[in-house]
Write a protein that holds these residues in place. Structure first.
Motif, PDB file in Angstrom:
ATOM      1  N   LEU A 175       2.602  -4.194  -5.099  1.00 48.72           N
ATOM      2  CA  LEU A 175       1.641  -3.056  -4.720  1.00 48.72           C
ATOM      3  C   LEU A 175       0.344  -3.708  -5.033  1.00 48.72           C
ATOM      4  O   LEU A 175      -0.067  -3.943  -6.158  1.00 48.72           O
ATOM      5  CB  LEU A 175       1.785  -1.927  -5.514  1.00 48.72           C
ATOM      6  CG  LEU A 175       3.088  -0.964  -5.053  1.00 48.72           C
ATOM      7  CD1 LEU A 175       3.262   0.183  -6.044  1.00 48.72           C
ATOM      8  CD2 LEU A 175       2.576  -0.311  -3.655  1.00 48.72           C
ATOM      9  N   HIS A 185       0.866  -0.954  -0.152  1.00 45.51           N
ATOM     10  CA  HIS A 185       0.009  -0.032  -0.018  1.00 45.51           C
ATOM     11  C   HIS A 185       0.934   1.312  -0.169  1.00 45.51           C
ATOM     12  O   HIS A 185       1.602   1.431   0.764  1.00 45.51           O
ATOM     13  CB  HIS A 185      -1.084   0.312   1.194  1.00 45.51           C
ATOM     14  CG  HIS A 185      -1.855   1.067   1.249  1.00 45.51           C
ATOM     15  ND1 HIS A 185      -2.955   1.147   0.903  1.00 45.51           N
ATOM     16  CD2 HIS A 185      -1.454   2.374   1.684  1.00 45.51           C
ATOM     17  CE1 HIS A 185      -3.729   2.373   1.086  1.00 45.51           C
ATOM     18  NE2 HIS A 185      -2.700   3.241   1.633  1.00 45.51           N
ATOM     19  N   LEU A 186       0.772   2.018  -0.994  1.00 45.34           N
ATOM     20  CA  LEU A 186       1.473   3.430  -0.900  1.00 45.34           C
ATOM     21  C   LEU A 186       0.616   4.363  -1.674  1.00 45.34           C
ATOM     22  O   LEU A 186      -0.015   4.418  -2.242  1.00 45.34           O
ATOM     23  CB  LEU A 186       2.574   3.231  -2.446  1.00 45.34           C
ATOM     24  CG  LEU A 186       3.561   4.439  -2.431  1.00 45.34           C
ATOM     25  CD1 LEU A 186       4.168   4.851  -1.325  1.00 45.34           C
ATOM     26  CD2 LEU A 186       4.272   4.396  -3.707  1.00 45.34           C
ATOM     27  N   ASP A 187       0.686   5.491  -0.508  1.00 47.12           N
ATOM     28  CA  ASP A 187      -0.175   6.794  -0.544  1.00 47.12           C
ATOM     29  C   ASP A 187       0.737   7.981  -0.867  1.00 47.12           C
ATOM     30  O   ASP A 187       1.490   8.386   0.123  1.00 47.12           O
ATOM     31  CB  ASP A 187      -1.080   6.827   0.741  1.00 47.12           C
ATOM     32  CG  ASP A 187      -2.046   8.006   0.366  1.00 47.12           C
ATOM     33  OD1 ASP A 187      -2.123   8.795  -0.570  1.00 47.12           O
ATOM     34  OD2 ASP A 187      -3.013   8.179   1.300  1.00 47.12           O
ATOM     35  N   LEU A 210      -6.347   1.671  -7.931  1.00 46.83           N
ATOM     36  CA  LEU A 210      -5.482   2.836  -8.617  1.00 46.83           C
ATOM     37  C   LEU A 210      -6.264   4.145  -8.740  1.00 46.83           C
ATOM     38  O   LEU A 210      -7.347   4.160  -8.982  1.00 46.83           O
ATOM     39  CB  LEU A 210      -5.003   2.577  -9.895  1.00 46.83           C
ATOM     40  CG  LEU A 210      -4.018   3.577 -10.737  1.00 46.83           C
ATOM     41  CD1 LEU A 210      -2.938   4.075  -9.807  1.00 46.83           C
ATOM     42  CD2 LEU A 210      -3.811   3.227 -12.092  1.00 46.83           C
ATOM     43  N   LEU A 267      -1.911  -5.015  -8.508  1.00 49.35           N
ATOM     44  CA  LEU A 267      -2.411  -3.708  -8.472  1.00 49.35           C
ATOM     45  C   LEU A 267      -4.051  -4.140  -8.423  1.00 49.35           C
ATOM     46  O   LEU A 267      -4.285  -4.456  -9.586  1.00 49.35           O
ATOM     47  CB  LEU A 267      -2.126  -2.705  -9.345  1.00 49.35           C
ATOM     48  CG  LEU A 267      -2.270  -1.256  -8.746  1.00 49.35           C
ATOM     49  CD1 LEU A 267      -1.636  -0.875  -7.637  1.00 49.35           C
ATOM     50  CD2 LEU A 267      -1.848  -0.447 -10.006  1.00 49.35           C
ATOM     51  N   CYS A 304       7.899   0.462 -11.403  1.00 38.63           N
ATOM     52  CA  CYS A 304       6.995  -0.730 -11.432  1.00 38.63           C
ATOM     53  C   CYS A 304       7.952  -1.837 -11.146  1.00 38.63           C
ATOM     54  O   CYS A 304       7.197  -3.021 -11.283  1.00 38.63           O
ATOM     55  CB  CYS A 304       6.722  -0.934 -13.004  1.00 38.63           C
ATOM     56  SG  CYS A 304       5.536   0.646 -13.214  1.00 38.63           S
ATOM     57  N   ASN A 330      -2.500  -1.404  -3.848  1.00 36.41           N
ATOM     58  CA  ASN A 330      -3.117  -0.210  -3.493  1.00 36.41           C
ATOM     59  C   ASN A 330      -2.184   1.119  -3.696  1.00 36.41           C
ATOM     60  O   ASN A 330      -1.126   0.994  -3.000  1.00 36.41           O
ATOM     61  CB  ASN A 330      -3.894   0.130  -2.150  1.00 36.41           C
ATOM     62  CG  ASN A 330      -4.951   1.057  -2.046  1.00 36.41           C
ATOM     63  OD1 ASN A 330      -4.752   1.973  -2.971  1.00 36.41           O
ATOM     64  ND2 ASN A 330      -5.900   0.922  -1.357  1.00 36.41           N
ATOM     65  N   LEU A 331      -2.419   1.769  -4.804  1.00 34.94           N
ATOM     66  CA  LEU A 331      -1.483   2.913  -5.161  1.00 34.94           C
ATOM     67  C   LEU A 331      -2.497   4.185  -5.122  1.00 34.94           C
ATOM     68  O   LEU A 331      -3.451   4.431  -6.200  1.00 34.94           O
ATOM     69  CB  LEU A 331      -0.712   2.613  -6.400  1.00 34.94           C
ATOM     70  CG  LEU A 331       0.050   3.843  -6.890  1.00 34.94           C
ATOM     71  CD1 LEU A 331       1.024   4.089  -6.140  1.00 34.94           C
ATOM     72  CD2 LEU A 331       0.586   3.340  -8.458  1.00 34.94           C
ATOM     73  N   LYS A 332      -2.349   5.447  -4.636  1.00 36.72           N
ATOM     74  CA  LYS A 332      -2.744   6.488  -4.494  1.00 36.72           C
ATOM     75  C   LYS A 332      -1.957   7.773  -4.823  1.00 36.72           C
ATOM     76  O   LYS A 332      -0.796   7.973  -4.433  1.00 36.72           O
ATOM     77  CB  LYS A 332      -3.390   6.702  -3.154  1.00 36.72           C
ATOM     78  CG  LYS A 332      -4.429   5.946  -2.732  1.00 36.72           C
ATOM     79  CD  LYS A 332      -4.956   6.200  -1.318  1.00 36.72           C
ATOM     80  CE  LYS A 332      -6.253   5.273  -0.886  1.00 36.72           C
ATOM     81  NZ  LYS A 332      -6.709   5.712   0.713  1.00 36.72           N
TER      82      LYS A 332
END
Length: 416
Positions: A247, A226-228, A273, A270, A242, A249-251
């Motif tokens: 990953l 998870h990366l925000d 997105l 993923l 990439c 969840n990518l925000k």
């Protein structure tokens, strides 16, 4: 000398009277110290018994069990009383040093050189259970002199006006979730990649201008899910972004992104997105490979796709460099700045895939086609206020023949 770990004291007489040990350990502080003329003693202090229990060590240790010392575990068997002192969840290097000192105390030799401690009651904070979660939500609560508990698995530091990541956080080896949202951080240290257990990294509402290449090549490749990065100042993400292939969840909302990572289609895991309110005009060709549950691209400036509008970067005949570059990519030959010039590495990182399956690097024809985003995502947030769910995606061709075949197909579909 002191050691902080979990301790269980087991009497070896219990089985003979039909009683089994409960197998429960307590957080404790173990101290080695001298007691007047009686030699070196071991003091074990717990939360329930902070004054501690003393055990003589000189000529009183029957055996050390150190098979699992690399896991922070060991057992010290005493002759009198007949007990086993079972140690666990200890720092490995500290445990080894402690056991070495205990051996010397048992032999009674060189005790003058031992780093002995006072045999006094332990402080309450030293015998508390390891803290796994900590939230700091104001600057006045931020620890300036004390360190973060080594056992933390979740750490949130928000609204503290941090301008950089505190390096003390990067020594928390079991950290799984790091939330540094709502600060003023402009740059991330590459050593964040040393947090080998990190699964969630929250950097929402900071002032980040870049996401370093080093982070993409670190242990985050196998841990980060998870990366925000929403509400920052990002314009681009590195070509190797990439490589973070775990990953889910990518925000990326509310940045200044001009394009998404070129090989975003390689993020096979993923599922969520979000890149709303950026400056995207077209999506990368590999975007079509994604399989998402939820997609949000609202508020971008997508251009109108037209296959007739193309960029011609094809040379006749192909240069030797282009032929060699295509072969390197197709044959998956390892490469890097230590082998080929840096600008060539950059071109290889951005190699394109033609519909025919071949690769093109710096010689190609580029156009854009419109796709319905429901082809890559189950749930799609509307792209614009008009209710649209279509967006332009780049398309590349390795030769004029491939481009002409594509155009013929477009014409035939239009005639139908």
């Amino acid at each position: 000398m002191q050691l902080r770990c979990d301790v269980e004291v087991v009497s070896r007489w219990l089985p003979s009277v039909g009683v089994r040990s409960k197998g429960r350990s307590s957080r404790a502080v173990l101290s080695l110290g001298r007691l007047a003329e009686r030699g070196v003693f071991l003091l074990i202090c717990t939360a329930r018994h902070r004054r501690g229990a003393r055990y003589k060590l000189q000529q009183n240790i029957e055996k050390f069990f150190t098979r699992f010392v690399e896991e922070g575990k060991a057992t010290v068997r005493l002759k009198e009383p007949a007990i086993d002192i079972c140690l666990s969840k200890a720092d490995i290097s500290s445990l080894k040093s402690f056991l070495s000192a205990a051996r010397l105390a048992h032999r009674g030799s060189d005790t003058d050189s031992l780093p002995l401690s006072a045999l006094g009651p332990a402080r309450a904070r030293d015998v508390e259970k390891p803290k796994k979660k900590l939230s700091i939500l104001s600057k006045k609560d931020y620890p300036l002199t004390s360190s973060f508990p080594y056992s933390l698995e979740q750490l949130q530091v928000s609204y503290c006006r941090l301008t950089r990541v505190d390096l003390r956080m990067l020594s928390l080896r079991v950290l799984r979730r790091l939330d540094l949202s709502n600060n003023h951080i402009k740059k991330l240290p590459s050593t964040i990649g040393d947090l080998s257990c990190l699964a969630e990294l929250i950097l929402h509402n900071n002032q980040l201008e870049s996401f370093g290449d080093g982070l993409c090549s670190s242990t985050l490749q196998t841990s980060l899910q998870h990366l925000d990065l929403s509400q920052n100042q990002l314009k681009v993400l590195p070509a190797r972004f990439c490589q973070l292939q775990q990953l889910v969840n990518l925000k990326l909302d509310q940045n200044k992104l001009l394009w998404l990572p070129f090989h975003i289609g390689r993020l096979s895991k993923l599922r969520f997105l979000s890149a709303a309110h950026n400056q995207l005009t077209v999506l990368p060709a590999s975007f079509r490979k994604l399989c998402l549950e939820n997609l949000d691209l609202f508020g971008n400036r997508f251009a109108q796709a037209s296959a007739l509008e193309h960029t011609m970067r094809l040379t006749f005949p192909l240069t030797l460099q282009e032929l060699a570059s295509r072969a390197v990519v197709e044959l998956r030959v390892p490469h890097g700045p230590h082998v080929v010039p840096l600008h060539l590495c950059h071109q290889l990182d951005f190699s394109k895939a033609c519909d025919c399956g071949r690769v093109c690097v710096d010689s190609f024809i580029q156009t854009a086609v419109s796709i319905n985003l429901h082809l890559v995502a189950h749930t799609v947030v509307l792209v614009d206020n008009m209710g649209g769910t279509e967006a332009p995606v780049q398309k590349h061709f390795c030769s004029l023949l491939c481009y002409c075949e594509f155009m013929d197909g477009c014409v035939q579909r239009d005639l139908r």
